[in-house]
Write a protein that holds these residues in place. Structure first.
Motif: not given
Length: 293
Positions: A281-288
């Protein structure tokens, strides 16, 4: 708008691109760019002869500091580590002046990870951002000859990660759509047709979400892996995004746990040779955040 802001903004995208390639994290790259801006505000700007060089070197120093502090965390990371995915619609790191898809691809960023921090800095700053070796020698406190030798070694090690002939955008999208459909239904016949015999699956859950703890090698093993995942699902995940991620075909789905998952595909000769599944999840925050705007 202040003078500091006006003189900084034209370079911001390049700074983020540099820091992203150095760290593999877009969120960290944005933090580094912000810290560089704060330092730019505090310096005597009229005394800076070459603002871009000053800014780039400041970003490189911060990225090197981050890599040193992150080394221990990388060594204890649970399962395969993958870079933070970035959709191509983002301003950076795909800013037109230096957008080279192969240098933000998952395979290339993973290859950069295998270089020492100094080798990575030299290659990125010199080969991608045209920083003279003399400036790199000063930045890294190394001789000019050593910097040149490190650049040669870095290029040799990175040549293997250069992508094979990439498919057209249309072919890539078609194969990505077919792979998405096959993984949602668990269609083993379709998966075997899509995956190369030597395909490799990388899954990054970061110890936070379920993911394979080791790479999955071979098209047959990958087929069984995705087929079994489909059988375990109660419902087909909603698709949040279809398009290019890190210069390659990919998609983002909303999984049963309510969190997104990004999948990036490396394709050669009409077959998928690598599948990168990012679930941390930490790596998907910017993408989200990018997809919600």
């Amino acid at each position: 708008m202040t003078d500091a802001t006006t003189s900084f903004l034209p370079h911001r995208a390049a700074l983020i691109g540099l820091a992203y390639r150095m760290t593999g994290s877009h969120a960290t790259a944005e933090d580094i760019a912000q810290e560089v801006f704060l330092r730019w505000q505090g310096t005597s700007r009229p005394d800076v002869e070459r603002p871009q060089a000053w800014l780039m070197k400041a970003a490189a120093r911060l990225a090197l500091d981050h890599l040193r502090s992150a080394r221990v965390r990388r060594e204890t990371y649970i399962g395969p580590w993958l870079p933070e995915p970035v959709p191509d619609s983002r301003e950076a790191p795909q800013e037109a002046a230096w957008a080279q898809n192969e240098t933000v691809s998952m395979a290339f960023l993973l290859a950069l990870e295998r270089l020492s921090p100094a080798e990575r800095a030299i290659f990125i700053l010199h080969d991608l951002f045209d920083t003279p070796f003399a400036e790199l020698a000063e930045l890294l406190n190394k001789s000019l000859a050593t910097c040149r030798q490190m650049a040669v070694r870095a290029r040799q090690r990175l040549d293997e990660a250069r992508p094979r002939q990439a498919p057209s955008a249309a072919d890539g999208a078609r194969l990505a759509d077919a792979f998405l459909a096959a993984t949602q239904t668990g269609d083993e016949t379709a998966l075997r047709d899509l995956l190369a015999s030597d395909a490799v699956v990388h899954t990054d859950g970061g110890g936070v979400r379920p993911a394979a703890l080791n790479l999955i090698h071979g098209g047959e093993k990958a087929t069984r892996f995705f087929s079994r995942l489909a059988l375990k699902r109660d419902a087909v995940p909603a698709v949040l995004y279809r398009g290019r991620i890190n210069g390659a075909p990919g998609f983002v789905t909303l999984e049963a746990d309510g969190l997104p998952q990004a999948v990036v595909l490396e394709i050669a000769q009409e077959r998928i040779i690598s599948v990168y599944v990012i679930r941390n999840p930490e790596k998907l925050r910017s993408l989200s955040a990018a997809l919600s705007t």
